[in-house]
Design a protein around this motif. Structure first.
Motif, mmCIF file in Angstrom:
data_model
loop_
_atom_site.group_PDB
_atom_site.id
_atom_site.type_symbol
_atom_site.label_atom_id
_atom_site.label_comp_id
_atom_site.label_asym_id
_atom_site.label_seq_id
_atom_site.Cartn_x
_atom_site.Cartn_y
_atom_site.Cartn_z
ATOM 1 N N ASP A 1 0.868 -1.179 0.000
ATOM 2 C CA ASP A 1 0.000 0.000 0.000
ATOM 3 C C ASP A 1 0.902 1.226 0.000
ATOM 4 O OD1 ASP A 1 -2.250 1.579 0.059
ATOM 5 O OD2 ASP A 1 -2.507 1.445 2.229
ATOM 6 N N TYR A 2 0.321 2.388 -0.336
ATOM 7 C CA TYR A 2 1.145 3.576 -0.544
ATOM 8 C C TYR A 2 1.329 4.441 0.697
ATOM 9 C CZ TYR A 2 -3.697 4.519 -2.006
ATOM 10 O OH TYR A 2 -5.062 4.546 -2.093
ATOM 11 N N VAL B 1 12.486 -11.964 -5.545
ATOM 12 C CA VAL B 1 11.372 -11.160 -5.057
ATOM 13 C C VAL B 1 11.488 -9.713 -5.516
ATOM 14 C CG1 VAL B 1 12.523 -10.658 -2.853
ATOM 15 C CG2 VAL B 1 10.029 -10.504 -2.995
ATOM 16 N N GLY B 2 10.372 -9.127 -5.836
ATOM 17 C CA GLY B 2 10.267 -7.703 -6.117
ATOM 18 C C GLY B 2 9.048 -7.156 -5.395
ATOM 19 N N PHE B 3 8.752 -5.905 -5.632
ATOM 20 C CA PHE B 3 7.572 -5.347 -4.988
ATOM 21 C C PHE B 3 6.811 -4.457 -5.959
ATOM 22 C CE2 PHE B 3 10.637 -1.945 -4.286
ATOM 23 C CZ PHE B 3 9.884 -0.780 -4.441
ATOM 24 N N ALA B 4 5.554 -4.267 -5.647
ATOM 25 C CA ALA B 4 4.698 -3.372 -6.428
ATOM 26 C C ALA B 4 3.769 -2.651 -5.461
ATOM 27 C CB ALA B 4 3.892 -4.147 -7.460
ATOM 28 N N ILE B 5 3.629 -1.369 -5.708
ATOM 29 C CA ILE B 5 2.705 -0.567 -4.905
ATOM 30 C C ILE B 5 1.792 0.175 -5.869
ATOM 31 C CG2 ILE B 5 2.478 1.341 -3.268
ATOM 32 C CD1 ILE B 5 5.223 0.602 -2.186
ATOM 33 N N PRO B 6 0.492 0.022 -5.744
ATOM 34 C CA PRO B 6 -0.415 0.722 -6.664
ATOM 35 C C PRO B 6 -0.251 2.233 -6.544
ATOM 36 C CG PRO B 6 -1.617 -0.163 -4.785
ATOM 37 C CD PRO B 6 -0.234 -0.718 -4.703
ATOM 38 N N ASN B 7 -0.407 2.899 -7.680
ATOM 39 C CA ASN B 7 -0.407 4.353 -7.685
ATOM 40 C C ASN B 7 -1.795 4.837 -7.286
ATOM 41 O OD1 ASN B 7 -0.890 7.109 -8.976
ATOM 42 N ND2 ASN B 7 1.310 6.860 -9.307
ATOM 43 N N ARG B 8 -1.820 5.686 -6.293
ATOM 44 C CA ARG B 8 -3.100 6.160 -5.757
ATOM 45 C C ARG B 8 -4.003 6.725 -6.858
ATOM 46 N NH1 ARG B 8 -4.411 8.409 -0.482
ATOM 47 N NH2 ARG B 8 -2.216 8.195 0.106
ATOM 48 N N PHE B 9 -3.405 7.424 -7.813
ATOM 49 C CA PHE B 9 -4.187 8.123 -8.834
ATOM 50 C C PHE B 9 -4.546 7.217 -10.009
ATOM 51 C CE2 PHE B 9 -1.233 10.976 -6.698
ATOM 52 C CZ PHE B 9 -2.128 11.829 -6.079
ATOM 53 N N LYS B 10 -3.675 6.270 -10.318
ATOM 54 C CA LYS B 10 -3.891 5.391 -11.467
ATOM 55 C C LYS B 10 -4.656 4.127 -11.082
ATOM 56 C CE LYS B 10 -1.362 2.954 -15.120
ATOM 57 N NZ LYS B 10 0.000 2.625 -15.646
ATOM 58 N N HIS B 11 -4.288 3.561 -9.935
ATOM 59 C CA HIS B 11 -4.839 2.263 -9.563
ATOM 60 C C HIS B 11 -5.817 2.301 -8.397
ATOM 61 C CE1 HIS B 11 -0.657 1.396 -11.145
ATOM 62 N NE2 HIS B 11 -1.434 0.795 -12.038
ATOM 63 N N GLY B 12 -5.683 3.333 -7.543
ATOM 64 C CA GLY B 12 -6.518 3.369 -6.346
ATOM 65 C C GLY B 12 -5.986 2.450 -5.264
ATOM 66 N N TYR B 13 -6.783 2.305 -4.212
ATOM 67 C CA TYR B 13 -6.351 1.524 -3.063
ATOM 68 C C TYR B 13 -6.570 0.030 -3.292
ATOM 69 C CZ TYR B 13 -6.637 -0.762 1.481
ATOM 70 O OH TYR B 13 -6.468 -1.640 2.520
ATOM 71 N N GLY B 14 -5.621 -0.768 -2.825
ATOM 72 C CA GLY B 14 -5.803 -2.215 -2.761
ATOM 73 C C GLY B 14 -5.513 -2.936 -4.059
ATOM 74 N N ARG C 1 1.283 9.959 -1.450
ATOM 75 C CA ARG C 1 0.163 10.903 -1.516
ATOM 76 C C ARG C 1 0.189 11.707 -2.812
ATOM 77 N NH1 ARG C 1 -2.750 11.132 2.971
ATOM 78 N NH2 ARG C 1 -1.843 10.546 4.984
ATOM 79 N N LEU C 2 1.397 11.902 -3.358
ATOM 80 C CA LEU C 2 1.528 12.767 -4.536
ATOM 81 C C LEU C 2 1.860 12.008 -5.809
ATOM 82 C CD1 LEU C 2 3.504 15.725 -2.909
ATOM 83 C CD2 LEU C 2 1.037 15.472 -3.191
ATOM 84 N N GLY C 3 2.245 10.739 -5.685
ATOM 85 C CA GLY C 3 2.626 9.974 -6.869
ATOM 86 C C GLY C 3 2.979 8.549 -6.486
ATOM 87 N N SER C 4 4.165 8.112 -6.904
ATOM 88 C CA SER C 4 4.602 6.750 -6.615
ATOM 89 C C SER C 4 5.211 6.663 -5.219
ATOM 90 C CB SER C 4 5.641 6.299 -7.637
ATOM 91 O OG SER C 4 6.239 5.079 -7.240
ATOM 92 N N ALA C 5 4.840 5.627 -4.475
ATOM 93 C CA ALA C 5 5.378 5.413 -3.128
ATOM 94 C C ALA C 5 6.703 4.642 -3.160
ATOM 95 C CB ALA C 5 4.368 4.658 -2.278
ATOM 96 N N ASP C 6 7.137 4.215 -4.335
ATOM 97 C CA ASP C 6 8.342 3.379 -4.430
ATOM 98 C C ASP C 6 9.574 3.995 -3.769
ATOM 99 O OD1 ASP C 6 6.619 1.836 -5.837
ATOM 100 O OD2 ASP C 6 7.837 1.671 -7.650
ATOM 101 N N PRO C 7 9.814 5.325 -3.913
ATOM 102 C CA PRO C 7 11.021 5.885 -3.293
ATOM 103 C C PRO C 7 11.098 5.646 -1.784
ATOM 104 C CG PRO C 7 10.107 7.448 -4.856
ATOM 105 C CD PRO C 7 9.111 6.345 -4.730
ATOM 106 N N ALA C 8 9.974 5.584 -1.114
ATOM 107 C CA ALA C 8 9.990 5.343 0.329
ATOM 108 C C ALA C 8 10.550 3.967 0.638
ATOM 109 C CB ALA C 8 8.583 5.488 0.908
ATOM 110 N N VAL C 9 10.188 2.974 -0.178
ATOM 111 C CA VAL C 9 10.726 1.622 0.017
ATOM 112 C C VAL C 9 12.213 1.599 -0.297
ATOM 113 C CG1 VAL C 9 10.583 -0.793 -0.702
ATOM 114 C CG2 VAL C 9 8.489 0.580 -0.502
ATOM 115 N N HIS C 10 12.606 2.252 -1.396
ATOM 116 C CA HIS C 10 14.033 2.285 -1.750
ATOM 117 C C HIS C 10 14.857 2.920 -0.633
ATOM 118 C CE1 HIS C 10 13.117 0.728 -5.639
ATOM 119 N NE2 HIS C 10 12.532 1.830 -6.103
ATOM 120 N N LEU C 11 14.308 3.962 -0.026
ATOM 121 C CA LEU C 11 15.013 4.612 1.075
ATOM 122 C C LEU C 11 15.197 3.644 2.242
ATOM 123 C CD1 LEU C 11 16.149 6.984 2.719
ATOM 124 C CD2 LEU C 11 13.794 7.642 3.245
#
Length: 782
Positions: free
Chosen positions: A88-89, A111-124, A288-298
């Protein structure tokens, strides 16, 4: 009176249990009061709570479907299948992804990961994103912090040949997804001992099961998500956060060090508040503003330079998010006015076209805080015709359950009792608003819609010192189900009241109980200084902290609320010109009163837009503020005024047009000489000879006229055409029998009491009047 901003509900802990805890646990009274106020009554239970060990962690295989999930994952690892952790984002989601992917990587998984984009995919779970993952070769999806309500997407994943394991902690609906395994702490077929895990807590339990041991290096990541998701900080959650913070304070993890630096916090003082207000928001910002991926990379990087670069990026996004929230909140306030006017609904539902769906939850929180109503803020996309939003609630209105009642209007929704997300067609928003408001009418009472401040730790200043406050670490972390205490100290006097800050918008008080003193800081509360008259008794609530300045440590309270039940008296006597004090008078519920017509004539041209009432010619009724412009004729008028208006505040000006206080009353010697003078002459022409006599004796002309009037009233002289003529053989009488003499005595005493007495003497007299008034009122009711 100073009215509190919220309704105070004061719970006083059982002193017997407090004393027992102090003795048996060797803890200060504050600590004991906090524990007792949180429901602890047993010493051993409290001891276990204070000194938690990892033995409080439950066997992860007690979770329903855990064995099935571990078996399927191990199979995927052994055969080299591609596994995707689907998150989740938000902060709970990205920490969940980090925990589980890290554990899987340690086991050698592909293993990899995927997080939906709030604006493109929505929640879940999202069908389109699942299809992308399938095309990229994923054969096993593991959801973290989502999935329990993704029935359609999970079924689709199975239909295209992917296996899917759902791990989640959100509310379970009437139907479960058709997954290969569902790990949920409240699974209807399970019996896990602790059902309140955050999403990252569930991921952490799965990591423990896969690794065969507790991955201690992941406590700090799990702690962030647990705090950020506002789950109850008890049981396993409490231990995860407590241990995570302990490790974070000395962590070498680049992400922790970078986030601490960009947020301006000190690593060695990290607390649950640091995670909730500094670290969590920065991890939330990219999602909240786009892709949450950078948070995981951090969170996953081992390179300090990369960590700092991403952390700075997240910090910039957080600032952008803050500006966006402010803008949309302003627009939502305007929409509130246009939609509802002055009539607040039971449940607020506000929509706006183009509002960023990533921040509407924060805006909803602001509306709920401001109006104390459940609030839902929707972002409308005119191209798709869909409104996506978030809601926040208040105690007593279970948002998830209430949304469930409108499920026919909501293709997608999920969440908790206090927060939820949803989407619906824009044409259904009006019906959704009406239905929720009707549901609110049925479940929300006036009492529930009044902001409450629950005070559970009443203190005396003598209980507070630096050592005690620093030892509060033993009780941390505070949070849901073990809330941060709201301290209260009663019956204090302010020895110092100051406005501080460049704009003088903050308040600093030094409060005393007569023995000990405490500094109190009220940020944004500078205006209270104008509401505080000297000598009143105050009660304050807030948070206690240690203030360190120039190497010196001192306890202080950060003010949350303040009140005084004392009727207040504000002294305007020394400020003759009304334009110098009129600005401090509250604008509403006022009564400007004068006792003399001449005073009204004097003040009305100055107070042009204010109606001045004459005492005795206006029907008095209750009001909040009474402004007394001049002197009453006697104390009975004052008592009647206070009794009938029952004001919270009195502003005393007590203007006197002709003061007699400093003139006093002529002495008996003065009267004796003047009478002898009149008797020798037989008569005296006041009009022609008064100035000469005034000059001869050094008396004021008014004094001569006053003595003449007294003699006239006693029958010693008679006045005819300006002549004072002696009355022979007049009956002997005491000077004090003359009405003018009595009036002068009363006037002098009244001026002494009301106009020239020091403030505290006037306040004492005023308080006595108020007590008499209350007593009479009680007698009437009896």
């Amino acid at each position: 009176m100073i009215e509190s901003m919220k309704t105070w509900t004061i719970n006083r802990p059982d002193e017997t249990v407090v004393n027992t805890f102090m003795k048996e646990l060797s803890i200060p009274s504050i600590h004991a009061k906090i524990l007792v106020s949180r429901g602890f009554t047993d010493v051993e239970e409290a001891k276990s709570f204070l000194h938690m060990e990892d033995s409080c962690l439950h066997d992860p295989f007690l979770l329903f479907d855990m064995e099935k999930a571990v078996s399927r994952i191990q199979q995927a690892i052994e055969t080299g299948e591609k596994i995707t952790v689907y998150g989740d984002y938000d902060a709970d989601g990205v920490t969940s992804v980090t925990v589980l992917t890290t554990a899987l990587e340690q086991l050698g998984a592909n293993v990899g990961f995927a997080i939906p984009n709030r604006f493109k995919h929505g929640y879940g779970p999202n069908i389109a994103l699942f299809d992308e993952l399938h095309k990229e070769g994923t054969s096993l999806i593991i959801t973290v912090d989502n999935g329990i309500s993704g029935l359609e997407a999970v079924a689709h994943a199975k239909s295209v040949g992917m296996d899917i394991i759902v791990t989640d902690h959100h509310e379970i609906g009437d139907e479960l997804p058709i997954a290969d395994a569902i790990i949920h702490p409240r699974h209807p077929e399970g019996d896990y001992p602790f059902g309140e895990l955050a999403g990252v807590g569930v991921a952490f339990k799965l990591a423990c099961a896969l690794l065969g041991e507790v991955p201690e290096e992941l406590y700090e990541i799990a702690a962030i998500g647990t705090v950020a998701d506002l789950v109850p900080l008890k049981g396993e959650n409490r231990f995860i956060v407590k241990e995570g913070i302990r490790r974070m304070r000395m962590s070498r993890r680049p992400a922790i060090q970078a986030l601490v630096k960009v947020s301006g916090t000190e690593q060695h003082t990290l607390s649950e508040e640091s995670l909730g207000f500094m670290i969590g928001p920065r991890l939330n910002a990219p999602g909240r503003l786009g892709s949450a991926d950078p948070a995981v990379h951090l969170l996953k990087t081992e390179d300090m330079l990369e960590a700092m670069s991403i952390a700075q990026q997240l910090d910039s996004l957080n600032k952008e998010r803050q500006a966006l929230v402010t803008k949309i909140a302003d627009e939502a306030d305007q929409a509130m006015i246009e939609m509802y006017g002055d009539m607040l609904p039971y449940v607020i539902v506000i929509e706006g076209e183009g509002w960023n769906p990533g921040v509407v939850g924060i805006v909803a929180s602001r509306l709920t805080e401001k109006y104390y109503r459940p609030s839902i803020v929707l972002s409308v996309d005119s191209e798709t015709g869909i409104a996506k939003g978030s809601g926040r609630s208040i105690p007593g209105f279970d948002l998830f359950k209430e949304l469930s009642k409108t499920a026919d209007l909501l293709p997608h929704f999920g969440g908790h009792e206090m927060a939820a997300g949803m989407s619906l067609p824009m044409e259904d928003v009006a019906a959704f608003r009406d239905r929720l408001n009707d549901q609110g009418k049925l479940s929300l009472t006036d009492e529930m819609l009044t902001p409450q401040l629950k005070i559970d730790v009443p203190l005396e200043i003598g209980e507070i010192d630096v050592d005690v406050l620093e030892s509060m670490e033993l009780l941390r972390p505070f949070g849901v189900s073990f809330e941060k205490p709201v301290f209260m100290i009663e019956n204090l006097s302010a020895s110092s009241v100051r406005k501080i800050g460049a704009a003088k918008n903050h308040l600093k008080l030094e409060l005393s109980d007569g023995v000990d003193s405490l500094d109190v800081i009220g940020f944004g509360n500078g205006g209270i200084a104008d509401e505080m008259s000297p000598g009143i008794k105050l009660s304050v609530t807030g948070d206690l902290q240690v203030n360190e300045w120039n190497g010196r440590k001192k306890p202080q309270m950060l003010l949350e609320d303040i009140q005084s039940k004392d009727r207040q008296l504000f002294d305007l006597r020394g400020i003759r010109e009304p334009n110098r004090w009129i600005s401090v008078i509250p604008e509403k519920n006022n009564l400007f009163i004068a006792f003399h017509e001449s005073s009204i004539a004097y003040f009305q041209p100055i107070l042009k837009n204010i109606q001045i009432h004459r005492f005795g010619q206006v029907e008095l009724s209750e009001t909040d503020h009474v402004i007394i412009l001049d002197m009453p004729a006697g104390t009975e008028q004052m008592k009647e005024l206070i009794e009938k208006t029952n004001p919270k505040r009195v502003y005393a000006h007590f203007f006197v047009n002709e003061s007699v206080y400093f003139e006093g009353i002529p002495s008996r010697e003065h009267f004796g000489w003047y009478y002898s003078f009149l008797k020798k002459r037989g008569s005296f022409d006041l009009r022609k000879q008064v100035q000469e006599l005034s000059k001869h004796r050094g008396w004021k002309i008014d004094t001569i006229y006053f003595m003449t009037k007294v003699f006239s009233e006693l029958g010693f002289v008679k006045i005819e055409n300006g002549l004072a003529i002696i009355v022979e053989d007049a009956e002997k009488k005491n000077l004090s029998e003359a009405p003018s003499y009595k009036q002068r005595v009363r006037q002098i005493e009244l001026e002494k009491m009301l106009v020239y007495a020091p403030y505290m003497e006037l306040k004492k007299w005023f308080d006595e009047i108020c007590k008499e008034t209350v007593t009479r009122e009680e007698q009437v009711w009896i």
